[in-house]
Design an enzyme around this catalytic site. Structure first.
Site, PDB file in Angstrom:
ATOM      1  N   LYS A  71      -1.237  -7.180  -9.172  1.00 21.61           N
ATOM      2  CA  LYS A  71      -2.209  -7.252  -8.069  1.00 21.61           C
ATOM      3  C   LYS A  71      -1.768  -6.187  -7.070  1.00 21.61           C
ATOM      4  O   LYS A  71      -0.899  -6.405  -6.248  1.00 21.61           O
ATOM      5  CB  LYS A  71      -2.168  -8.649  -7.432  1.00 21.61           C
ATOM      6  CG  LYS A  71      -3.463  -9.082  -6.740  1.00 21.61           C
ATOM      7  CD  LYS A  71      -3.973  -8.151  -5.659  1.00 21.61           C
ATOM      8  CE  LYS A  71      -3.233  -8.335  -4.349  1.00 21.61           C
ATOM      9  NZ  LYS A  71      -3.621  -7.293  -3.339  1.00 21.61           N
TER      10      LYS A  71
ATOM     11  N   CYS B 271       9.438   1.806   3.433  1.00 20.12           N
ATOM     12  CA  CYS B 271      10.315   0.682   3.794  1.00 20.12           C
ATOM     13  C   CYS B 271      11.741   1.157   3.993  1.00 20.12           C
ATOM     14  O   CYS B 271      12.565   0.441   4.543  1.00 20.12           O
ATOM     15  CB  CYS B 271      10.279  -0.378   2.705  1.00 20.12           C
ATOM     16  SG  CYS B 271      10.872   0.267   1.150  1.00 20.12           S
TER      17      CYS B 271
ATOM     18  N   SER C  37       5.274  -6.935   3.376  1.00 21.11           N
ATOM     19  CA  SER C  37       5.826  -7.245   4.698  1.00 21.11           C
ATOM     20  C   SER C  37       6.574  -8.583   4.674  1.00 21.11           C
ATOM     21  O   SER C  37       6.333  -9.432   3.809  1.00 21.11           O
ATOM     22  CB  SER C  37       4.688  -7.296   5.715  1.00 21.11           C
ATOM     23  OG  SER C  37       3.771  -8.305   5.336  1.00 21.11           O
TER      24      SER C  37
ATOM     25  N   GLU D  96       8.797  -4.024  13.173  1.00 25.36           N
ATOM     26  CA  GLU D  96       8.698  -2.903  12.238  1.00 25.36           C
ATOM     27  C   GLU D  96       7.415  -2.150  12.592  1.00 25.36           C
ATOM     28  O   GLU D  96       6.313  -2.696  12.464  1.00 25.36           O
ATOM     29  CB  GLU D  96       8.612  -3.426  10.800  1.00 25.36           C
ATOM     30  CG  GLU D  96       8.478  -2.311   9.778  1.00 25.36           C
ATOM     31  CD  GLU D  96       8.298  -2.816   8.339  1.00 25.36           C
ATOM     32  OE1 GLU D  96       7.663  -3.862   8.132  1.00 25.36           O
ATOM     33  OE2 GLU D  96       8.794  -2.130   7.428  1.00 25.36           O
TER      34      GLU D  96
ATOM     35  N   GLU E  50      -4.928  -3.648  -2.011  1.00 24.80           N
ATOM     36  CA  GLU E  50      -6.375  -3.405  -2.007  1.00 24.80           C
ATOM     37  C   GLU E  50      -6.719  -2.134  -1.224  1.00 24.80           C
ATOM     38  O   GLU E  50      -7.853  -1.667  -1.268  1.00 24.80           O
ATOM     39  CB  GLU E  50      -7.115  -4.617  -1.420  1.00 24.80           C
ATOM     40  CG  GLU E  50      -6.879  -4.897   0.071  1.00 24.80           C
ATOM     41  CD  GLU E  50      -5.553  -5.607   0.390  1.00 24.80           C
ATOM     42  OE1 GLU E  50      -4.633  -5.580  -0.451  1.00 24.80           O
ATOM     43  OE2 GLU E  50      -5.445  -6.155   1.501  1.00 24.80           O
TER      44      GLU E  50
ATOM     45  N   PHE F 139       0.813  -1.226   0.000  1.00 27.91           N
ATOM     46  CA  PHE F 139       0.000   0.000   0.000  1.00 27.91           C
ATOM     47  C   PHE F 139       0.846   1.275   0.000  1.00 27.91           C
ATOM     48  O   PHE F 139       0.372   2.338  -0.366  1.00 27.91           O
ATOM     49  CB  PHE F 139      -0.944   0.013   1.228  1.00 27.91           C
ATOM     50  CG  PHE F 139      -0.280   0.441   2.516  1.00 27.91           C
ATOM     51  CD1 PHE F 139      -0.089   1.790   2.816  1.00 27.91           C
ATOM     52  CD2 PHE F 139       0.191  -0.499   3.434  1.00 27.91           C
ATOM     53  CE1 PHE F 139       0.526   2.194   3.999  1.00 27.91           C
ATOM     54  CE2 PHE F 139       0.808  -0.114   4.610  1.00 27.91           C
ATOM     55  CZ  PHE F 139       0.985   1.241   4.895  1.00 27.91           C
TER      56      PHE F 139
END
Ligand code: NAD
Length: 514
Positions: free
Chosen positions: A191, A299, A244, A399, A194, A167
């Site tokens: 993909k 990240c 992740s 994290e 979402e 995301f």
């Protein structure tokens, strides 16, 4: 059957007063979801649901893969000149629409307009790199390896490849993948996350407008159902993943077991080491920018500040002094420097680390809940600073992925290095110092894939490759740049002799060069 969407624009939401719909993109057009499953897309700044995104069934993934498979023979046979011409047009269109893409990022992810424009710019770099595909796909040639024999290597595309993205960079990370994948002659199924799928639909439209043939780029939205079908689909040759660590590990293990080539980039805990000789003001500016930019949902965010020796007190003071000036708010407001978190659930998880840090003995210098924005609508949290953290605390081990900077005080460079090298993640890291020798030693010693020297977010430019070590990457090849070209191609080596009847004879020995 669900209704056809105005992809990504939010127009449906505005006209009907309710959430708009975001559907799939298959074979060059919007493909309304038929599975009857969908998920909410929020404006994180207001907490209001703006869209419902269709979740694909396995059958719908199969439709996208079938479109990509049908488009592959013609696309791989398309000349390099034509492919690069289309990429140049994609580059021009993304550039032209960068504000529109950035607007979708702000509306669905929450990042500020300036940050969103930065994301588009860094994604665009990858399209620019891919425009040079005629050069990138050059093979090697060796003349006369044996008498009358030449050898050459060529790079060929894999076929249908897939990308599964997180995301936090809804435009840039897809561009990391599809630009090189399609430039190399593959066809692609994306993909996206979402949580903020709108940008991928606008990008799909731009690709079509640029003249990319139908089926070369497809988008299926959804959750684990879609991902699992991608991982097991026999036609898909390779999967690129960013997200992740637990999911990255799952993608790598499941995809490779199904015989696919997989690169799966995972999470991070990036350390910024500050040596006692560093410029305090510059280090504080860098730490604040890199920890709180994009609400810490990067990240490559600096998550752990490692203060060596005497630098700790003045450095923490300098950071603390800068925090009240950071304006947190709706990312579409030009005054905002930091936007909200992606969901309420995620914000609550981030907040839990402030409590656990305090309970486990750290000192919470600034608690983001004290910022009045925390009580406003949306998923906002103010910036937070936790000092005197140790390696055993949850706020160090996990994290957090939010606007929380933790400070670990160590006595020496060796202790700082050990901390980083013992950490299970190895994405990015940085050292702040004026000592070139110390910086060089750090670059030599540290177990991380990307290192900054007085640069807090060392994301490589598009003509290098991006990737971490340890639990930050599963696979052999990093993403984009030269590794991206290697990932999306396989080599073939041709050994060739042209008929010379005069020297022809039967020889049952193993071929030797002569
Ligand atoms: P995530 O792992 O939750 O989701 C990533 C993708 O996997 C999404 O498309 C999602 O739909 C899918 N997914 C989620 N759960 C799944 C499941 N159980 N089975 C199959 N698929 C599943 O990650 P996120 O929250 O979207 O993104 C944030 C994470 O991504 C952070 O950990 C961050 O560090 C990481 N990240 C890493 C990099 C990198 O380059 N290493 C870059 C950006 C983000």
């Amino acid at each position: 059957m669900t209704q056809i969407a105005e992809p990504g624009t939010g127009a449906a939401a505005q006209s009907s007063g309710g959430p708009g719909r975001i559907s799939h993109w298959i074979d060059g057009r919007v493909a309304p979801g038929t599975a009857g499953r969908h998920g909410p897309v929020y404006n994180p700044a207001t907490g209001v649901q703006s869209h419902a995104v269709d979740f694909a069934s396995a059958d719908e993934v199969d439709l996208a893969v079938a479109a990509a498979a049908a488009a592959f023979p013609a696309w791989r046979a398309t000349s390099l000149a034509k492919r690069s011409e289309i990429l140049f047009r994609i580059r021009a269109l993304v550039d032209e629409h960068r504000r529109e893409i950035a607007g979708l990022l702000t509306a669905q992810h929450g990042k500020t307009t300036v940050d969103a424009l930065g994301e588009v710019a860094r994604g665009l770099e990858n399209i620019e790199f891919a425009c040079g595909v005629p050069h990138l796909l050059k093979g090697g040639f060796s003349e006369q390896v044996s008498t009358g024999v030449d050898v050459f290597s060529i790079r060929q595309p894999l076929g249908v490849v897939a990308g599964i993205t997180p995301f936090n960079f809804p435009a840039m990370v897809p561009m990391w993948m599809f630009a090189n994948a399609i430039a190399c002659g593959n066809t692609f199924v994306l993909k996206p996350s979402e949580k903020d799928p709108g940008a991928s639909m606008l990008i799909a439209e731009l690709l079509r407008e640029a003249g990319l043939p139908n089926g070369v780029f497809n988008v299926v939205h959804g959750d684990k159902v879609a991902v699992d079908r991608i991982l097991e689909h026999p036609v898909i040759q390779a999967v690129s993943f960013v997200g992740s660590t637990p999911i990255a590990r799952y993608i790598y293990e499941t995809g490779t077991r199904a015989g696919k080539r997989v690169q799966a980039l995972g999470g991070a805990k990036n350390h910024m080491v500050v040596l006692p000789d560093a410029d305090i003001g510059m280090a504080a500016d860098a730490a604040v920018s890199a920890a709180y930019g994009s609400a810490g949902e990067r990240c490559m965010a600096v998550a752990a500040l490692v203060a060596v020796g005497t630098v700790a007190d003045p450095l923490v003071a300098a950071i603390h002094e800068r925090l009240p000036r950071i304006k947190v708010g709706d990312g579409s407001d030009p005054a905002s420097e930091m936007g909200p978190l992606i969901t309420r659930l995620h914000r609550d998880k981030v907040v839990s680390y402030l409590d656990s840090g305090r309970e486990q003995g750290a000192s919470v210098v600034v608690d983001g809940r004290d910022d009045p924005i925390y009580a406003a609508d949306g998923f906002h949290l103010g910036v937070s600073l936790i000092d005197h953290v140790t390696a055993e605390m949850d706020c160090y081990k996990d994290e957090i992925f939010g606007p929380v900077l933790i400070v670990i005080r160590v006595d020496s460079y060796d202790e700082a290095l050990k901390l980083i090298n013992d950490n299970p993640y190895g994405n990015g890291t940085a050292i702040f110092t004026r000592d070139g020798g110390a910086a060089r030693q750090f670059q030599f010693d540290v177990s991380a894939g990307m290192v900054g020297v007085n640069v807090p977010i060392p994301v490589p430019v598009a003509y290098y490759s991006f990737g971490g070590w340890k639990a930050s990457l599963f696979g052999d090849l990093h993403m984009y740049g030269p590794d991206g070209i290697n990932f999306y191609t396989r080599t073939k080596v041709v050994t060739e002799r042209w008929p010379d009847p005069a020297s022809s004879k039967v020889d049952l020995g193993f071929p030797r060069t002569r």
